[in-house]
Design a protein around this motif. Structure first.
Motif, PDB file in Angstrom:
ATOM      1  N   ASN A  62       0.890  -1.136   0.000  1.00 25.59           N
ATOM      2  CA  ASN A  62       0.000   0.000   0.000  1.00 25.59           C
ATOM      3  C   ASN A  62       0.915   1.167   0.000  1.00 25.59           C
ATOM      4  O   ASN A  62       1.886   1.162   0.678  1.00 25.59           O
ATOM      5  CB  ASN A  62      -0.784   0.060   1.289  1.00 25.59           C
ATOM      6  N   GLY A 107       1.705  -1.226   7.703  1.00 22.38           N
ATOM      7  CA  GLY A 107       0.278  -1.282   7.432  1.00 22.38           C
ATOM      8  C   GLY A 107      -0.514  -1.238   8.716  1.00 22.38           C
ATOM      9  O   GLY A 107      -0.084  -1.708   9.763  1.00 22.38           O
ATOM     10  N   ASP A 163      -6.892  -3.970   5.178  1.00 17.40           N
ATOM     11  CA  ASP A 163      -6.714  -3.369   3.861  1.00 17.40           C
ATOM     12  C   ASP A 163      -7.521  -4.183   2.858  1.00 17.40           C
ATOM     13  O   ASP A 163      -7.200  -5.335   2.581  1.00 17.40           O
ATOM     14  CB  ASP A 163      -5.236  -3.352   3.500  1.00 17.40           C
TER      15      ASP A 163
END
Length: 240
Positions: free
Chosen positions: A22, A28, A32
């Motif tokens: 991402n 992260g 997601d």
């Protein structure tokens, strides 16, 4: 990546074939939707099983092919622990490095920082089966982008083709055979030939030049110190 392989960076070691990325760095948070949770878990668990999965050295075919090229922009698909990204940045390349494993991205980020080249590397988390980095690049590198999981390899490689800038190159390096120390149950696995991989790219012959299409061999050491010969499959094409 392939569980039949020898690792990510350096002698043909595998990477998270689904990529990691991402945009916005290696850390992260939350869920997601652009990442398959099972895929991410598989690669994170693989990386967390050992303090280091790969040697930290760049893949030798990347060094052989790219060493003489002038630096530009590079896309490193399935960057693993950052060996290729570090080497490319040290040569002056501006690198976009992607993987699906947050653990791999964190280790890659630490590696480029330790090497003093963090300003030249942009990390993005991508599950390449779902999303692909934006932009056009002078070099797109897919090193051992093979996976034991369900993975749309041909689709991803064609996306890699579209990401090559005019005059740029796509380098695909894959396992050509199970290594000598591979598990017996994997001996039946057949890997696509360089010619088959080239056909899957679906290139316009007027728009591309094939620079290499071969199956180089190299000496490597297995996980328990075994010496053996590995067969790789290499495709190098340049957009006209």
């Amino acid at each position: 990546m392939s569980d039949h392989g020898t690792g990510n960076e350096d002698g043909g070691q595998d990477r998270s074939a689904h990529g990691t990325g991402n945009e916005g760095g290696p850390h992260g948070t939350g869920v997601d939707a652009a990442v398959d949770e099972q895929t991410a878990r598989h690669w994170d668990e693989m990386y967390r099983a050992r303090e280091r999965q790969w040697s930290g050295r760049p893949n030798p075919h990347l060094v052989d092919v790219v060493g003489a090229l002038p630096p530009g922009s590079a896309l490193d698909l399935g960057c693993g622990e950052g060996g290729d990204a570090v080497w490319l940045a040290r040569q002056g390349w501006r690198v976009t490095a992607v993987d699906v494993s947050t653990t791999a991205l964190e280790r890659s980020a630490a590696a480029v920082t330790a090497a003093g080249v963090a300003s030249l590397v942009d990390f993005q988390r991508h599950d390449l089966a779902r999303t692909f980095p934006a932009g056009r690049f002078d070099l797109v590198s897919a090193q051992f982008l093979q996976s034991p999981l369900d993975f749309p390899r041909a689709q991803v490689l064609r996306a890699a083709v579209r990401a090559v800038a005019p005059g740029g190159r796509l380098l695909v390096v894959e396992h050509g055979a199970v290594p000598p120390w591979g598990a017996a149950e994997h001996r039946h696995v057949r890997f696509p030939t360089p010619q088959e991989t080239l056909a899957e790219l679906d290139l316009d012959p007027d728009g591309w030049h094939v620079e290499r299409l071969d199956a180089p061999q190299r000496q490597a050491t297995g996980p328990n110190g075994e010496a053996g010969t590995l067969i790789d499959h290499l495709v190098l094409v340049r957009r006209r």
